[in-house]
Design a protein around this motif. Structure first.
Motif, short mmCIF file in Angstrom:
data_model
loop_
_atom_site.label_atom_id
_atom_site.label_comp_id
_atom_site.label_asym_id
_atom_site.label_seq_id
_atom_site.Cartn_x
_atom_site.Cartn_y
_atom_site.Cartn_z
N TRP A 1 27.48 42.99 22.64
CA TRP A 1 27.87 41.73 22.00
C TRP A 1 27.28 41.64 20.60
O TRP A 1 27.96 41.24 19.65
CB TRP A 1 27.40 40.56 22.87
N SER A 2 26.03 42.01 20.46
CA SER A 2 25.36 41.97 19.17
C SER A 2 26.06 42.87 18.15
O SER A 2 26.26 42.49 16.99
CB SER A 2 23.90 42.38 19.32
N GLU A 3 26.44 44.05 18.58
CA GLU A 3 27.10 44.99 17.68
C GLU A 3 28.48 44.48 17.27
O GLU A 3 28.86 44.59 16.11
CB GLU A 3 27.22 46.36 18.35
N GLU A 4 29.21 43.90 18.22
CA GLU A 4 30.56 43.44 17.93
C GLU A 4 30.56 42.25 16.99
O GLU A 4 31.38 42.16 16.06
CB GLU A 4 31.28 43.07 19.23
N PHE A 5 29.64 41.31 17.20
CA PHE A 5 29.66 40.07 16.43
C PHE A 5 28.60 40.02 15.32
O PHE A 5 28.45 39.00 14.65
CB PHE A 5 29.49 38.87 17.37
N LYS A 6 27.89 41.14 15.14
CA LYS A 6 26.92 41.27 14.05
C LYS A 6 25.86 40.17 14.09
O LYS A 6 25.54 39.53 13.09
CB LYS A 6 27.64 41.26 12.69
N VAL A 7 25.31 39.95 15.27
CA VAL A 7 24.26 38.96 15.47
C VAL A 7 22.98 39.68 15.91
O VAL A 7 23.00 40.44 16.88
CB VAL A 7 24.66 37.91 16.53
N ASN A 8 21.89 39.45 15.22
CA ASN A 8 20.63 40.07 15.58
C ASN A 8 19.99 39.36 16.77
O ASN A 8 20.26 38.18 17.04
CB ASN A 8 19.66 40.04 14.39
N TYR A 9 19.13 40.07 17.47
CA TYR A 9 18.43 39.50 18.61
C TYR A 9 17.11 40.23 18.80
O TYR A 9 16.87 41.29 18.23
CB TYR A 9 19.27 39.60 19.89
N ILE A 10 16.26 39.64 19.62
CA ILE A 10 15.02 40.28 20.05
C ILE A 10 15.16 40.58 21.54
O ILE A 10 15.59 39.73 22.32
CB ILE A 10 13.81 39.35 19.83
N ASN A 11 14.79 41.80 21.93
CA ASN A 11 14.77 42.14 23.36
C ASN A 11 13.36 42.61 23.70
O ASN A 11 12.97 43.73 23.39
CB ASN A 11 15.80 43.22 23.69
N ILE A 12 12.60 41.73 24.33
CA ILE A 12 11.20 42.01 24.66
C ILE A 12 11.14 42.87 25.92
O ILE A 12 11.77 42.57 26.92
CB ILE A 12 10.42 40.70 24.87
N ASN A 13 10.37 43.95 25.86
CA ASN A 13 10.22 44.90 26.97
C ASN A 13 11.53 45.59 27.34
O ASN A 13 11.75 45.95 28.49
CB ASN A 13 9.63 44.20 28.22
N LYS A 14 12.40 45.83 26.35
CA LYS A 14 13.73 46.36 26.64
C LYS A 14 13.70 47.76 27.27
O LYS A 14 14.60 48.11 28.04
CB LYS A 14 14.58 46.39 25.38
N LEU A 15 12.68 48.54 26.98
CA LEU A 15 12.62 49.91 27.51
C LEU A 15 11.77 50.02 28.78
O LEU A 15 11.62 51.11 29.32
CB LEU A 15 12.10 50.87 26.45
N THR A 16 11.23 48.91 29.24
CA THR A 16 10.37 48.93 30.43
C THR A 16 11.17 49.32 31.67
O THR A 16 12.26 48.81 31.91
CB THR A 16 9.73 47.55 30.65
N GLU A 17 10.61 50.23 32.45
CA GLU A 17 11.29 50.72 33.64
C GLU A 17 10.54 50.41 34.93
O GLU A 17 10.99 50.74 36.01
CB GLU A 17 11.51 52.23 33.54
N ILE A 18 9.36 49.75 34.81
CA ILE A 18 8.55 49.47 35.99
C ILE A 18 8.17 48.00 36.02
O ILE A 18 8.32 47.28 35.05
CB ILE A 18 7.27 50.32 36.02
N ASP A 19 7.68 47.55 37.19
CA ASP A 19 7.26 46.17 37.34
C ASP A 19 6.07 45.85 36.43
O ASP A 19 5.25 46.71 36.13
CB ASP A 19 6.86 45.88 38.79
N ALA A 20 5.98 44.59 36.04
CA ALA A 20 4.88 44.16 35.17
C ALA A 20 3.53 44.44 35.81
O ALA A 20 2.57 44.81 35.13
CB ALA A 20 5.02 42.68 34.86
N LYS A 21 3.45 44.29 37.12
CA LYS A 21 2.17 44.47 37.80
C LYS A 21 1.66 45.92 37.72
O LYS A 21 0.48 46.17 37.94
CB LYS A 21 2.29 44.05 39.26
#
Length: 252
Positions: A214-234
Motif C-alpha cells: 500500500w505504501s509503495e502504491e500510494f507513496k505514503v511513508n510509514y514506520i514499522n517497528i520490529n518489522k524483521l522480528t521473527e521471535i516472541d518478545a519474551k
C-alpha cells in the motif's frame, strides 16, 4: 489486594500473561494504574471470564501504552478501531475517553456478532455506553466511513487496525479508510512484523506485506517497528517489547 492489580497476573499460567511474567514487569503499567478501583474491577472480571471461556484474543500492554500516550497526551476525540475481539482495548480506550469527558468519540468494529455481544456486556457493566459504539460489520464495508464520521462528529484522528491480519483484507482496509482519516491523523496497525505473518490464515503475507505494498502504491511513508522480528518478545531483547510489531502511518 486491589493495589496489586496486574502484578498478580505473574502467577497465572495462561500464555496471554507473558508480559506480566517478564523480568521487566515489576510495576503496574499506566493503562491499569490510571483506572479507578471500580474500573479495574471490571477489567479483572473481564480477564477472569475470558480465561474461564478460553476467549483470550486481546492485544498487549506495549501497544495499549502507545495508544494511551497518543490519546490522552493529545486529547484525541475521534477514534475508530477494527477488530474488537472480546473488547479488551475497547474498554481501556473507553476509560481513557471518560477521563477526558469525551462522549460519542469511539467506534469499534468487528464481524463477530457473538464477540460483540460479549463486549457490549462489559461496556454496560463499565457504564461506557456513552463513550463506545460497538458495530457488527466487515471493516471494508463502503458505507461504514460515513456512518462512523456522523457518530464521532468528524473524520477520525486515529484508526486502529487489529482485525483479520490477512494480506488482502488489510490492503482493502488501508485503501478504503486512509482517505477518511483527518489530516495529521494516525493509523496504527498491530502485527506488522515478520513473525506476525503467521497470523494470516490465507498465508499470503499478512499485515506486513499489505502495509508495504500500500505504501509503495500510494507513496505514503510509514514506520514499522520490529518489522524483521521473527521471535516472541519474551525471547528477544526488544526496546519496543512486542515481537508482533507495530506499524504507524501519519496522513500529511
Amino acid at each position: 489486594m486491589s493495589n496489586e492489580r496486574s502484578l498478580l497476573f505473574r502467577n497465572r499460567e495462561q500464555g496471554r500473561y507473558w508480559w506480566f511474567k517478564s523480568e521487566r514487569a515489576t510495576y503496574i503499567p499506566p493503562i491499569y494504574s490510571f483506572l479507578t478501583d471500580d474500573e479495574w474491577a471490571v477489567m479483572d472480571a473481564w480477564y477472569t471470564e475470558t480465561d474461564q471461556k478460553n476467549l483470550a484474543a486481546e492485544c498487549n500492554v506495549p501497544l495499549m501504552c502507545v495508544l494511551q500516550g497518543f490519546i490522552m497526551g493529545s486529547t484525541v476525540k475521534r477514534i475508530i478501531q477494527f477488530g474488537t475481539s472480546q473488547g479488551y482495548s475497547a474498554l481501556l480506550i473507553g476509560f481513557m475517553l471518560r477521563k477526558m469527558g469525551l462522549k460519542n468519540s469511539f467506534v469499534t468494529i468487528d464481524i463477530n456478532r457473538e464477540a460483540n455481544k460479549f463486549t457490549n456486556k462489559y461496556v454496560e457493566k463499565a457504564e461506557l455506553t456513552e463513550y463506545i459504539k460497538v458495530i457488527t460489520s466487515n471493516s471494508i464495508e463502503p458505507t461504514l466511513p460515513k456512518y462512523c464520521e456522523d457518530y464521532i462528529d468528524g473524520k477520525p484522528q486515529i484508526i486502529i487496525i487489529d482485525s483479520s491480519h490477512q494480506y488482502k483484507h488489510t490492503l482493502q482496509e488501508l485503501k478504503l479508510w486512509y482517505d477518511y482519516l483527518s489530516t495529521n491523523g494516525f493509523i496504527f496497525l498491530h502485527d506488522t512484523s515478520k513473525k506476525a505473518i503467521e497470523y494470516d490464515a490465507t498465508k499470503e503475507g499478512g499485515v506486513k506485506k499489505a502495509l508495504n505494498e500500500w505504501s509503495e502504491e500510494f507513496k505514503v511513508n510509514y514506520i514499522n517497528i520490529n518489522k524483521l522480528t521473527e521471535i516472541d518478545a519474551k525471547a528477544a531483547d526488544l526496546t519496543y517489547f512486542d515481537g508482533c510489531g507495530l506499524g504507524i502511518i501519519q496522513k500529511t
